[in-house]
Design a protein around this motif. Sequence first.
Motif, PDB file in Angstrom:
ATOM      1  N   ARG A  56       0.856  -1.182   0.000  1.00  0.00           N
ATOM      2  CA  ARG A  56       0.000   0.000   0.000  1.00  0.00           C
ATOM      3  C   ARG A  56       0.895   1.236   0.000  1.00  0.00           C
ATOM      4  O   ARG A  56       1.189   1.826   1.026  1.00  0.00           O
ATOM      5  N   VAL A  59      -1.501   3.816  -3.151  1.00  0.00           N
ATOM      6  CA  VAL A  59      -2.721   3.183  -3.667  1.00  0.00           C
ATOM      7  C   VAL A  59      -3.608   2.798  -2.488  1.00  0.00           C
ATOM      8  O   VAL A  59      -3.127   2.591  -1.373  1.00  0.00           O
ATOM      9  N   SER A  60      -4.892   2.692  -2.734  1.00  0.00           N
ATOM     10  CA  SER A  60      -5.823   2.279  -1.683  1.00  0.00           C
ATOM     11  C   SER A  60      -5.718   0.768  -1.462  1.00  0.00           C
ATOM     12  O   SER A  60      -5.160   0.043  -2.288  1.00  0.00           O
ATOM     13  N   GLU A  62      -8.153  -1.245  -1.674  1.00  0.00           N
ATOM     14  CA  GLU A  62      -8.961  -1.841  -2.743  1.00  0.00           C
ATOM     15  C   GLU A  62      -8.144  -1.999  -4.029  1.00  0.00           C
ATOM     16  O   GLU A  62      -8.165  -3.047  -4.674  1.00  0.00           O
ATOM     17  N   GLU A  63      -7.410  -0.960  -4.389  1.00  0.00           N
ATOM     18  CA  GLU A  63      -6.585  -1.016  -5.602  1.00  0.00           C
ATOM     19  C   GLU A  63      -5.450  -2.024  -5.444  1.00  0.00           C
ATOM     20  O   GLU A  63      -5.133  -2.776  -6.373  1.00  0.00           O
ATOM     21  N   ALA A  66      -6.881  -5.435  -5.887  1.00  0.00           N
ATOM     22  CA  ALA A  66      -7.194  -5.662  -7.306  1.00  0.00           C
ATOM     23  C   ALA A  66      -5.918  -5.988  -8.081  1.00  0.00           C
ATOM     24  O   ALA A  66      -5.914  -6.862  -8.951  1.00  0.00           O
ATOM     25  N   ASN A  67      -4.831  -5.301  -7.759  1.00  0.00           N
ATOM     26  CA  ASN A  67      -3.539  -5.584  -8.399  1.00  0.00           C
ATOM     27  C   ASN A  67      -3.101  -7.017  -8.099  1.00  0.00           C
ATOM     28  O   ASN A  67      -2.621  -7.733  -8.980  1.00  0.00           O
TER      29      ASN A  67
END
Length: 120
Positions: A56, A59-60, A62-63, A66-67
């Motif tokens: 982290r 980026v959040s 959530e992102e 997703a990555n």
Amino acid sequence: MAYYVIKTTINVLTLNWNKMKTNYTKGKWKVMDGHEGSNMVSYIQCNEATVATCFRINVSDEEGKANARLISKAPELLQSVIKLRNCLEILINTTPSGGKRNSLTDENILTLKLIDECIG
């Protein structure tokens, strides 16, 4: 009724691409949750080994997760790209006798070169 002579290199393609070696960690890649209180959002594990880590940083959560999901599908995506690459080369090389190249053929050739750069 028109008849066409079709030229193809299917046998050559099959032999070349089935022998392609890949150097990634074999097995099922799984997304694991990161450690509470750290910048590690997720990590990807395969056969008890960590193959990738998503942190982290700018980026959040959530992102970052997703990555990690995208990275975990890399081996399956690679196999699909190899299959699509074979189909694309067959499409390029299988032309009616006397046929001319067109913009779609040229676009397919550029795509083929890009795939080869990525997986070669």
